[in-house]
Design a protein around this motif. Structure first.
Motif, PDB file in Angstrom:
ATOM      1  N   UNK A 120       0.872  -1.173   0.000  1.00 40.58           N
ATOM      2  CA  UNK A 120       0.000   0.000   0.000  1.00 40.58           C
ATOM      3  C   UNK A 120       0.906   1.219   0.000  1.00 40.58           C
ATOM      4  N   UNK A 121       0.691   2.051  -0.981  1.00 38.86           N
ATOM      5  CA  UNK A 121       1.597   3.168  -1.188  1.00 38.86           C
ATOM      6  C   UNK A 121       0.867   4.478  -0.934  1.00 38.86           C
ATOM      7  N   UNK A 122       1.398   5.248  -0.004  1.00 43.17           N
ATOM      8  CA  UNK A 122       0.723   6.478   0.397  1.00 43.17           C
ATOM      9  C   UNK A 122       1.781   7.506   0.758  1.00 43.17           C
ATOM     10  N   UNK A 123       2.556   7.879  -0.234  1.00 45.37           N
ATOM     11  CA  UNK A 123       3.663   8.794   0.022  1.00 45.37           C
ATOM     12  C   UNK A 123       3.990   9.570  -1.232  1.00 45.37           C
ATOM     13  N   UNK A 124       4.209  10.853  -1.075  1.00 42.25           N
ATOM     14  CA  UNK A 124       4.747  11.644  -2.167  1.00 42.25           C
ATOM     15  C   UNK A 124       3.808  11.850  -3.346  1.00 42.25           C
ATOM     16  N   UNK A 125       4.381  12.307  -4.425  1.00 43.50           N
ATOM     17  CA  UNK A 125       3.593  12.767  -5.557  1.00 43.50           C
ATOM     18  C   UNK A 125       3.642  11.838  -6.759  1.00 43.50           C
ATOM     19  N   UNK A 126       4.153  10.644  -6.575  1.00 43.54           N
ATOM     20  CA  UNK A 126       4.224   9.691  -7.679  1.00 43.54           C
ATOM     21  C   UNK A 126       4.983  10.219  -8.905  1.00 43.54           C
ATOM     22  N   UNK A 127       6.230  10.590  -8.715  1.00 42.26           N
ATOM     23  CA  UNK A 127       7.035  10.954  -9.875  1.00 42.26           C
ATOM     24  C   UNK A 127       7.246   9.749 -10.780  1.00 42.26           C
ATOM     25  N   UNK A 128       7.681  10.014 -11.976  1.00 45.34           N
ATOM     26  CA  UNK A 128       7.765   8.959 -12.989  1.00 45.34           C
ATOM     27  C   UNK A 128       8.558   7.739 -12.540  1.00 45.34           C
ATOM     28  N   UNK A 129       9.700   7.957 -11.896  1.00 46.68           N
ATOM     29  CA  UNK A 129      10.507   6.795 -11.538  1.00 46.68           C
ATOM     30  C   UNK A 129       9.824   5.942 -10.475  1.00 46.68           C
ATOM     31  N   UNK A 130       9.110   6.593  -9.584  1.00 46.91           N
ATOM     32  CA  UNK A 130       8.374   5.832  -8.583  1.00 46.91           C
ATOM     33  C   UNK A 130       7.246   5.040  -9.238  1.00 46.91           C
ATOM     34  N   UNK A 131       6.546   5.676 -10.133  1.00 44.97           N
ATOM     35  CA  UNK A 131       5.491   4.969 -10.853  1.00 44.97           C
ATOM     36  C   UNK A 131       6.060   3.742 -11.565  1.00 44.97           C
ATOM     37  N   UNK A 132       7.189   3.953 -12.206  1.00 47.29           N
ATOM     38  CA  UNK A 132       7.822   2.829 -12.909  1.00 47.29           C
ATOM     39  C   UNK A 132       8.145   1.702 -11.937  1.00 47.29           C
ATOM     40  N   UNK A 133       8.718   2.076 -10.809  1.00 50.12           N
ATOM     41  CA  UNK A 133       9.086   1.063  -9.812  1.00 50.12           C
ATOM     42  C   UNK A 133       7.849   0.330  -9.318  1.00 50.12           C
ATOM     43  N   UNK A 134       6.767   1.063  -9.155  1.00 49.83           N
ATOM     44  CA  UNK A 134       5.534   0.437  -8.695  1.00 49.83           C
ATOM     45  C   UNK A 134       5.017  -0.558  -9.736  1.00 49.83           C
ATOM     46  N   UNK A 135       5.045  -0.137 -10.985  1.00 51.23           N
ATOM     47  CA  UNK A 135       4.468  -0.988 -12.026  1.00 51.23           C
ATOM     48  C   UNK A 135       5.264  -2.265 -12.234  1.00 51.23           C
ATOM     49  N   UNK A 136       6.546  -2.227 -11.967  1.00 47.74           N
ATOM     50  CA  UNK A 136       7.308  -3.440 -12.201  1.00 47.74           C
ATOM     51  C   UNK A 136       7.409  -4.327 -10.972  1.00 47.74           C
ATOM     52  N   UNK A 137       6.701  -3.986  -9.928  1.00 48.96           N
ATOM     53  CA  UNK A 137       6.639  -4.891  -8.786  1.00 48.96           C
ATOM     54  C   UNK A 137       5.926  -6.169  -9.208  1.00 48.96           C
ATOM     55  N   UNK A 138       6.355  -7.286  -8.616  1.00 43.47           N
ATOM     56  CA  UNK A 138       5.672  -8.526  -8.975  1.00 43.47           C
ATOM     57  C   UNK A 138       4.449  -8.741  -8.103  1.00 43.47           C
ATOM     58  N   UNK A 139       4.232  -7.840  -7.167  1.00 42.19           N
ATOM     59  CA  UNK A 139       3.056  -7.986  -6.315  1.00 42.19           C
ATOM     60  C   UNK A 139       2.137  -6.804  -6.533  1.00 42.19           C
ATOM     61  N   UNK A 140       0.855  -6.966  -6.232  1.00 40.47           N
ATOM     62  CA  UNK A 140      -0.075  -5.850  -6.407  1.00 40.47           C
ATOM     63  C   UNK A 140       0.264  -4.671  -5.496  1.00 40.47           C
ATOM     64  N   UNK A 141      -0.038  -3.507  -6.002  1.00 41.40           N
ATOM     65  CA  UNK A 141       0.182  -2.275  -5.249  1.00 41.40           C
ATOM     66  C   UNK A 141      -1.104  -1.465  -5.321  1.00 41.40           C
ATOM     67  N   UNK A 142      -1.511  -0.890  -4.214  1.00 41.11           N
ATOM     68  CA  UNK A 142      -2.597   0.083  -4.306  1.00 41.11           C
ATOM     69  C   UNK A 142      -2.142   1.377  -3.658  1.00 41.11           C
TER      70      UNK A 142
END
Lengths: 335, 335
Positions: A120-142
């Motif tokens: 569960x991600x609840x921090x910051x403004x979701x810059x591009x690199x963070x978004x990328x890191x989130x999307x390539x996680x092998x587990x679900x993220x909300x």
DNA sequence: GCGCGGCTTGCAAGCGCTTGCAGACTATGC
DNA sequence: GCATAGTCTGCAAGCGCTTGCAAGCCGCGC
């Protein structure tokens, strides 16, 4: 530490049978199961979750990546998350980023190494690199209270624009025509800007002009609310109400008002946003739009549970309703 | 997911060599190490912490057992803990008990199964069964703001008695002779009772009599402070100062005072205890004895690190100093 | 009396990593 | 030129648990 092997040895059974007995697998003879259970109890057996996780590739751990746990807002949400996580057998690893993008990335990586089942991600403004890191996680993220949806990340949030309009309308219905607004950071596309937009929309739908002199940008902290309020109050005609984009700034405004000799709510009404514990502590108690903080957490966790179970989400986004909590800082109760 | 075996295969090496290269074991040829590192990077390798932990029996996870994460007091301490934990490569699992002893036990068991390397315990009153469960953990446990020391459990805390006396003395030095006291639960041997004792001791050392009519028991919540204050104010001669055993009750007292038409600090001075974020939010800002909340957390985690490293503690107990933070609720600055 | 299917258990491999031991290889000193 | 002491790498077992497969057992129906 006693292991399954120990139990097996004592009972003259095979480790696998012990495993099945303990995990109530159907094909185990009742007496065998009872023996195993009894031995486990007697020998004070505690399954090693690590080993289990390694074998099953399910860790029953979720990561919580959060801006600042010492902030009431996040703490409340966290409470909600932890509650339903625990109720479903999940543990939560706490990751406090201090809104630092580098730390967000670091934690995302760490959680992956720790084989968490979800994040569960609840921090910051979701810059591009963070978004990328989130999307390539092998587990679900909300994400919660972030605009993750625009990147296809499941999200739970409130409708900031609509709720801000609601608060503004409340003031208008109370008879106010000149309403100051203290915004959050306007480069914050999730809660900073939309709340201003909601304020503005409500004004316009009532035919009240938007006066930039009485909207001031703050940073969601009390001191900024004080400064903003001071500026607003020196733009005649004097506003009779102030809407701050969160409680802390509203409280700052109240402080400034009292320093300037104005009474709340008699001279000027104040309304906040969030309904953290601060709202009840201050005098007069703050009227505010209450975010369902706890529920933001529980919904996010429930969403994550679904995803971890492999279900598709009916809707990638959950929008929760806020409730206007009328206390004393705006005087009357309005409609 | 790519594993060590994958890397080994690609490079024609043995898994163990890869392991050593990655963990910068001394006996690895520099070029080999570089190859491995490079391959790891290229293949996006992420070590599986679970497997590592299973092999080494070190999880680099600590458990945090806490009464209520949505409480500012605990949230601050938690922030401190998480910070130093992370700085030393540890993750923290959050366990919110709601002060429920059964849940405390459940979490203690859970953490053991999860093979945590250490536990910070900051919940409830340490009943016998919980103490027993703590003592039979195979990993070190430290309690914070609990009287764990009496059971031989390493502890970090403040000296509640002395700090309460400090606050009381401050009021006395300001010239107050009739000082009301709002206590926490008196069956709380850690912070409830000792703060009352400190209050009483300070009075007596100044030759001021102890009047039970103006000490009232609360429960550390705002409403109880309101009620207690009301009772205190109707015991003539009217107190000129009130000391509440925490900030929330102090704020409750301030509310009641203002309802009764008294001005703070002109008519009656108010002093609190803790210095959570509430203290600055309220008007007038609350003078209070500041617990080093963050440091309570960092010290506890540092203590735990020592224990986990197998060191003996020089002292089983760490006592932190508080600081009196003078704001406006007591008027003058005293000595 | 025989075959079949469902219980019950054991065997063994595997999850991804670490680590003691041993063997091979290199450089050094005499 | 050889023994010796280091360097470097591989082998294999092991951390504690799960799970597919196979084998043995039983009772049942025909």
């Amino acid at each position: 530490m006693t292991t399954m092997k120990d139990i097996a040895k004592v009972l003259g059974l095979n480790e696998s049978t012990v495993s099945r007995a303990l995990n109530n697998h159907p094909y185990v003879r009742p007496e065998t199961r009872e023996q195993v259970m009894e031995a486990a109890r007697r020998m004070n057996y505690r399954p090693n979750t690590l080993a289990r996780s390694l074998a099953t590739s399910r860790s029953y751990v979720v990561g919580l990546v959060i801006s600042n746990i010492a902030n009431l807002f996040f703490a409340e949400v966290t409470k909600g998350i932890e509650g339903v996580a625990d109720a479903h057998g999940y543990s939560v690893i706490l990751c406090d980023t201090g809104r630092n993008a580098a730390k967000e990335l670091k934690y995302l990586d760490l959680l992956a190494r720790r084989q968490v089942d979800g994040i569960i991600f609840m921090s910051g403004r979701l810059p591009a690199d963070v978004v990328a890191a989130i999307k390539q996680q092998r587990c679900p993220v909300v994400t919660v209270s972030r605009d993750g949806t625009r990147y296809g990340i499941p999200t739970v949030r409130i409708n900031n624009r609509a709720e801000a309009a609601k608060a503004t309308r409340y003031l208008i219905n109370l008879g106010h025509r000149r309403i100051g607004f203290i915004s959050g950071q306007l480069d914050d596309a999730e809660s900073g800007l939309p709340r201003l937009e909601g304020y503005r929309a409500a004004l316009e739908e009532s035919g009240i002009g938007f006066d930039p002199d009485i909207v001031q940008e703050g940073d969601f902290r009390m001191e900024s609310g004080m400064r903003a309020c001071a500026r607003i109050m020196q733009s005649p005609p004097r506003p009779t109400a102030i809407f701050a984009a969160n409680d802390e700034m509203a409280i700052g405004a109240m402080k400034t008002l009292s320093q300037l000799g104005f009474k709340v709510p008699a001279d000027v009404a104040v309304i906040g946003f969030d309904d953290t514990a601060f709202a009840t502590v201050v005098t007069p108690p703050l009227t505010t739009v209450a975010q369902p903080l706890r529920m933001l957490g529980t919904s996010a966790m429930e969403m994550l549970l679904k995803l971890m179970a492999g279900h598709r989400l009916a809707d990638i986004e959950t929008v929760l309703e806020c409730q206007l909590v009328v206390r004393a800082s705006c005087g009357g109760t309005g409609l």
